[in-house]
Design a protein around this motif. Structure first.
Motif, PDB file in Angstrom:
ATOM      1  N   ILE A 173       0.927  -1.254  -0.229  1.00  0.00           N
ATOM      2  CA  ILE A 173      -0.055  -0.075   0.043  1.00  0.00           C
ATOM      3  C   ILE A 173       0.876   1.282  -0.236  1.00  0.00           C
ATOM      4  N   LEU A 174       0.579   2.156  -0.934  1.00  0.00           N
ATOM      5  CA  LEU A 174       1.413   3.294  -1.036  1.00  0.00           C
ATOM      6  C   LEU A 174       0.350   4.519  -1.069  1.00  0.00           C
ATOM      7  N   LEU A 175       0.960   5.443  -0.141  1.00  0.00           N
ATOM      8  CA  LEU A 175       0.146   6.523  -0.034  1.00  0.00           C
ATOM      9  C   LEU A 175       0.789   7.774  -0.598  1.00  0.00           C
ATOM     10  N   THR A 176       0.156   7.875  -1.828  1.00  0.00           N
ATOM     11  CA  THR A 176       0.805   9.272  -2.772  1.00  0.00           C
ATOM     12  C   THR A 176       0.056   9.292  -3.983  1.00  0.00           C
ATOM     13  N   GLY A 177       0.060  10.338  -4.266  1.00  0.00           N
ATOM     14  CA  GLY A 177      -0.587  10.558  -5.696  1.00  0.00           C
ATOM     15  C   GLY A 177       0.500  10.935  -6.956  1.00  0.00           C
ATOM     16  N   ASP A 178       1.707  10.447  -6.536  1.00  0.00           N
ATOM     17  CA  ASP A 178       2.886  10.785  -7.431  1.00  0.00           C
ATOM     18  C   ASP A 178       2.961   9.522  -8.596  1.00  0.00           C
ATOM     19  N   GLY A 179       2.700  10.219  -9.668  1.00  0.00           N
ATOM     20  CA  GLY A 179       2.642   9.228 -10.863  1.00  0.00           C
ATOM     21  C   GLY A 179       4.093   8.476 -11.275  1.00  0.00           C
ATOM     22  N   ASP A 180       5.065   9.139 -10.525  1.00  0.00           N
ATOM     23  CA  ASP A 180       6.588   8.490 -10.623  1.00  0.00           C
ATOM     24  C   ASP A 180       6.475   7.105 -10.161  1.00  0.00           C
ATOM     25  N   PHE A 181       5.329   6.727  -9.391  1.00  0.00           N
ATOM     26  CA  PHE A 181       5.613   5.340  -8.698  1.00  0.00           C
ATOM     27  C   PHE A 181       4.783   4.326  -9.323  1.00  0.00           C
ATOM     28  N   ALA A 182       4.084   4.888 -10.395  1.00  0.00           N
ATOM     29  CA  ALA A 182       3.083   3.867 -11.452  1.00  0.00           C
ATOM     30  C   ALA A 182       4.105   2.541 -11.944  1.00  0.00           C
ATOM     31  N   ILE A 183       5.282   3.120 -12.402  1.00  0.00           N
ATOM     32  CA  ILE A 183       6.079   1.856 -12.755  1.00  0.00           C
ATOM     33  C   ILE A 183       6.773   0.924 -11.657  1.00  0.00           C
ATOM     34  N   LEU A 184       6.708   1.500 -10.609  1.00  0.00           N
ATOM     35  CA  LEU A 184       7.171   0.705  -9.400  1.00  0.00           C
ATOM     36  C   LEU A 184       6.039  -0.438  -9.242  1.00  0.00           C
ATOM     37  N   LEU A 185       4.821   0.058  -9.122  1.00  0.00           N
ATOM     38  CA  LEU A 185       3.520  -0.776  -8.852  1.00  0.00           C
ATOM     39  C   LEU A 185       3.552  -1.747  -9.719  1.00  0.00           C
ATOM     40  N   ASP A 186       3.555  -1.428 -11.047  1.00  0.00           N
ATOM     41  CA  ASP A 186       3.364  -2.350 -12.096  1.00  0.00           C
ATOM     42  C   ASP A 186       4.439  -3.608 -11.768  1.00  0.00           C
ATOM     43  N   LYS A 187       5.669  -2.949 -11.785  1.00  0.00           N
ATOM     44  CA  LYS A 187       6.935  -4.043 -11.683  1.00  0.00           C
ATOM     45  C   LYS A 187       6.675  -5.055 -10.203  1.00  0.00           C
ATOM     46  N   VAL A 188       6.364  -4.664  -9.078  1.00  0.00           N
ATOM     47  CA  VAL A 188       6.116  -5.431  -7.989  1.00  0.00           C
ATOM     48  C   VAL A 188       4.961  -6.216  -8.233  1.00  0.00           C
ATOM     49  N   ASN A 189       3.952  -5.865  -8.933  1.00  0.00           N
ATOM     50  CA  ASN A 189       2.724  -6.631  -9.162  1.00  0.00           C
ATOM     51  C   ASN A 189       3.094  -7.683  -9.959  1.00  0.00           C
ATOM     52  N   SER A 190       3.829  -7.544 -11.111  1.00  0.00           N
ATOM     53  CA  SER A 190       4.134  -8.576 -12.106  1.00  0.00           C
ATOM     54  C   SER A 190       5.366  -9.456 -11.594  1.00  0.00           C
ATOM     55  N   LYS A 191       6.373  -8.887 -10.938  1.00  0.00           N
ATOM     56  CA  LYS A 191       7.331  -9.697 -10.425  1.00  0.00           C
ATOM     57  C   LYS A 191       7.157 -10.429  -9.310  1.00  0.00           C
ATOM     58  N   PHE A 192       6.276  -9.875  -8.323  1.00  0.00           N
ATOM     59  CA  PHE A 192       6.066 -10.721  -6.908  1.00  0.00           C
ATOM     60  C   PHE A 192       4.535 -11.125  -6.766  1.00  0.00           C
ATOM     61  N   GLY A 193       3.731 -10.813  -7.882  1.00  0.00           N
ATOM     62  CA  GLY A 193       2.424 -11.165  -7.700  1.00  0.00           C
ATOM     63  C   GLY A 193       1.493 -10.302  -6.373  1.00  0.00           C
ATOM     64  N   VAL A 194       2.006  -9.255  -5.994  1.00  0.00           N
ATOM     65  CA  VAL A 194       1.418  -8.617  -4.908  1.00  0.00           C
ATOM     66  C   VAL A 194       0.127  -7.686  -5.503  1.00  0.00           C
TER      67      VAL A 194
END
Length: 158
Positions: free
Chosen positions: A105-126
């Motif tokens: 869970i990330l508390l932010t509105g910063d679009g720079d984190f979009a790529i991070l969320l994509d990555k951890v979802n695809s790599k770790f299935g979270v």
């Protein structure tokens, strides 16, 4: 029980809730809401340290709730601009902990984190969730997370 990791971009949440609602974010209500979904195994609050008393009281409250507060010094450049964001630190911590939890869970509105969320979802299935002020949150971030939680009056003080 679902294992949850929480990462709070304190400056982003402070400024966006103030701009949109002229109110402060209620971390206590957030903690109650998230802990009802599972076990919060780690929670980090990333902030800039200006050394003022009000800020230190706020940081103590975050610690009391269960956040580990991570601080960077406020840097005033000679041209008058300021530096102090935690984007790289947040990214490193998310990447290091994502394999150990079910939900990030990330508390932010910063679009720079979009790529991070994509990555951890695809790599770790979270499952990836973000909390942000709807009109001040990047569409890329909203689209990247499994679930976007709009910060509205129910998560504000006052």
């Amino acid at each position: 029980m679902k294992k949850i990791a929480v990462f709070a971009d304190v400056q982003n949440i402070y400024y966006t809730t103030r701009q949109a609602y002229q109110k402060q974010f209620n971390y206590r209500k957030l903690w109650q809401k998230i802990s009802a979904q599972g076990e919060i195994v780690c929670a980090y609050a990333y902030a800039i340290d200006r050394g003022d008393n009000q800020q230190q009281k706020f940081q103590e409250m975050l610690r009391y709730l269960g956040f580990e507060v991570r601080l960077k010094p406020f840097i005033q450049r000679s041209d008058g601009s300021a530096k102090g964001d935690w984007d790289v630190g947040i990214t490193i911590d998310v990447m290091e902990l994502a394999a150990e939890v079910d939900t990030v869970i990330l508390l932010t509105g910063d679009g720079d984190f979009a790529i991070l969320l994509d990555k951890v979802n695809s790599k770790f299935g979270v499952t990836t969730e973000a909390y942000g002020v709807p009109k001040l949150s990047a569409k890329a971030l909203i689209d990247a997370c499994t679930e976007f939680h709009p910060i509205e009056t129910d998560l504000l003080i006052g």
